[in-house]
Design an enzyme around this catalytic site. Structure first.
Site, short mmCIF file in Angstrom:
data_model
loop_
_atom_site.label_atom_id
_atom_site.label_comp_id
_atom_site.label_asym_id
_atom_site.label_seq_id
_atom_site.Cartn_x
_atom_site.Cartn_y
_atom_site.Cartn_z
N ASP A 79 0.86 -1.19 0.00
CA ASP A 79 0.00 0.00 0.00
C ASP A 79 0.89 1.24 0.00
OD1 ASP A 79 -2.33 -1.52 -0.01
OD2 ASP A 79 -2.42 -1.63 2.17
N ASP A 134 -5.46 -6.72 -5.78
CA ASP A 134 -6.61 -6.52 -4.87
C ASP A 134 -7.38 -5.28 -5.28
OD1 ASP A 134 -8.29 -6.80 -2.68
OD2 ASP A 134 -6.88 -5.90 -1.26
N LYS A 188 -10.85 -5.40 -5.66
CA LYS A 188 -12.19 -5.53 -5.05
C LYS A 188 -13.29 -5.00 -5.97
CE LYS A 188 -10.56 -5.06 -0.27
NZ LYS A 188 -9.19 -4.58 -0.48
N LEU A 189 -13.45 -5.65 -7.10
CA LEU A 189 -14.42 -5.16 -8.08
C LEU A 189 -15.85 -5.31 -7.61
CD1 LEU A 189 -13.01 -6.54 -11.44
CD2 LEU A 189 -12.47 -4.41 -10.25
N ILE A 249 -21.51 -4.58 -12.56
CA ILE A 249 -22.44 -5.54 -13.19
C ILE A 249 -21.63 -6.74 -13.70
CG2 ILE A 249 -24.15 -3.79 -13.81
CD1 ILE A 249 -23.01 -3.92 -16.70
N PRO A 250 -22.29 -7.92 -13.83
CA PRO A 250 -21.56 -9.14 -14.17
C PRO A 250 -20.67 -9.03 -15.40
CG PRO A 250 -23.83 -9.67 -13.60
CD PRO A 250 -23.73 -8.19 -13.58
N ARG A 270 0.52 -2.64 7.48
CA ARG A 270 1.12 -1.67 8.40
C ARG A 270 1.94 -2.30 9.52
NH1 ARG A 270 -4.40 1.65 8.42
NH2 ARG A 270 -5.08 -0.48 8.07
O1 C5P Z 1 -2.19 -2.39 6.95
P1 C5P Z 1 -3.11 -3.56 7.09
O2 C5P Z 1 -2.40 -4.84 7.51
O3 C5P Z 1 -4.34 -3.26 7.91
O4 C5P Z 1 -3.59 -3.79 5.58
C1 C5P Z 1 -4.55 -4.74 5.23
C2 C5P Z 1 -4.59 -4.85 3.74
O5 C5P Z 1 -5.55 -5.83 3.41
C3 C5P Z 1 -4.96 -3.58 3.01
O6 C5P Z 1 -4.20 -3.55 1.81
C4 C5P Z 1 -6.42 -3.74 2.68
O7 C5P Z 1 -6.78 -3.15 1.45
C5 C5P Z 1 -6.56 -5.27 2.57
N1 C5P Z 1 -7.87 -5.81 2.89
C6 C5P Z 1 -8.51 -5.63 4.10
N2 C5P Z 1 -9.75 -6.15 4.33
C7 C5P Z 1 -10.35 -6.87 3.40
C8 C5P Z 1 -9.69 -7.08 2.18
C9 C5P Z 1 -8.45 -6.56 1.96
O8 C5P Z 1 -7.93 -5.00 4.99
N3 C5P Z 1 -11.50 -7.44 3.65
#
Ligand code: C5P
Length: 247
Positions: A18, A68, A70-71, A74-75, A216
């Site tokens: 990120d 990632d 996360k779309l 519509i199908p 993080r």
């Molecule tokens: O920094 P942290 O460990 O919280 O980051 C979590 C990562 O996982 C982020 O990139 C976030 O977009 C992703 N994510 C999430 N929850 C979801 C799907 C993906 O935190 N349900």
């Protein structure tokens, strides 16, 4: 055996890239390659660099790529984007779980695994109520996650993103081969930031997650390699407990 467990632990760790640009992404790739299994490219990096970053990171890291995005559309639009993800050779690609049976069947044997997002780990009851989710599901986010995991399975997803709290039940209901990826991971001493339904690396793997996503807790520490060592050690100790002894 010890080496196998360590290697296996590294494979299960997904690092969230990120970051806003390619220079920062390459810094992390160079630091962590060989120590983790999968690099996750999120919306920020994808938009700042364009899709060629997928192949560049794959080549530089020799690791798997999780795109990632996360779309939620519509199908026909989602399917067309999934085909592009296959074209770019990504290993995991996320969509919000749709209510359409068989939608992703054409990806059942592609290298790219289509993964359904169940309930974001940043959402808890109050947020779900505000979003208009029925009360009986909002007060039990794990029930909503299970319902969406069922829809993901029916839609032909290869697995789901879910919190470490519902992963056990998802494996029981949908089988060992249904991939589970768990974000919202924190070491005991860490700040949870915007995440709400968090678990430790040990608990996620102990409960049956195939992969954990960590951002993080690695990026925001003075010694990221130390954090990686601590996380992979927790994964390894959980794996030792759940792996049946040989012979
Ligand atoms: O920094 P942290 O460990 O919280 O980051 C979590 C990562 O996982 C982020 O990139 C976030 O977009 C992703 N994510 C999430 N929850 C979801 C799907 C993906 O935190 N349900």
């Amino acid at each position: 055996m010890k080496e196998n467990i360590c290697e296996e632990a590294q494979k299960r760790l997904i690092f969230a890239l990120d970051v806003p640009d390619k220079k920062k992404a390459f810094f992390w790739v160079d630091l962590l390659k060989g120590k983790i299994g999968v690099f996750k490219i999120g919306i920020e990096l994808f938009l700042s660099t364009g899709p060629h970053i997928i192949r560049e990171i794959k080549k530089r890291a020799g690791a798997q790529i999780f795109l990632d995005l996360k779309l939620h559309d519509i199908p026909a639009t989602v399917l067309a984007a999934c085909r592009q993800a296959v074209f770019y050779g990504v290993d995991f690609f996320t969509v919000h779980v749709p209510p359409y049976k068989g939608l992703f069947n054409e990806f059942s044997s592609t290298r790219t695994k289509i993964i359904g997002v169940t309930v974001l780990t940043s959402l808890e009851t109050e947020d779900l109520l505000n979003l208009g989710i029925a009360r009986e599901l909002a007060i039990h986010p794990e029930k909503l996650a299970l319902k969406r995991a069922q829809l993901a399975k029916e839609a032909g997803c290869a697995g789901v993103v879910c919190s470490g709290k519902e992963v056990k039940k998802i494996k029981e209901l949908f089988g060992e081969d249904f991939i589970t990826i768990t974000p919202g991971i924190r070491l005991k001493q860490d700040n949870v930031h915007d995440q709400k339904r968090v678990v430790t690396p040990y608990m996620a793997i102990r409960n049956g997650s195939d992969y954990i996503v960590v951002g993080r807790s690695i990026r925001h520490t003075p010694n990221p390699l130390n954090a990686v060592r601590q996380i992979t050690a927790e994964i390894a100790s959980a794996l030792k407990e759940i792996t049946p002894p040989r012979g």
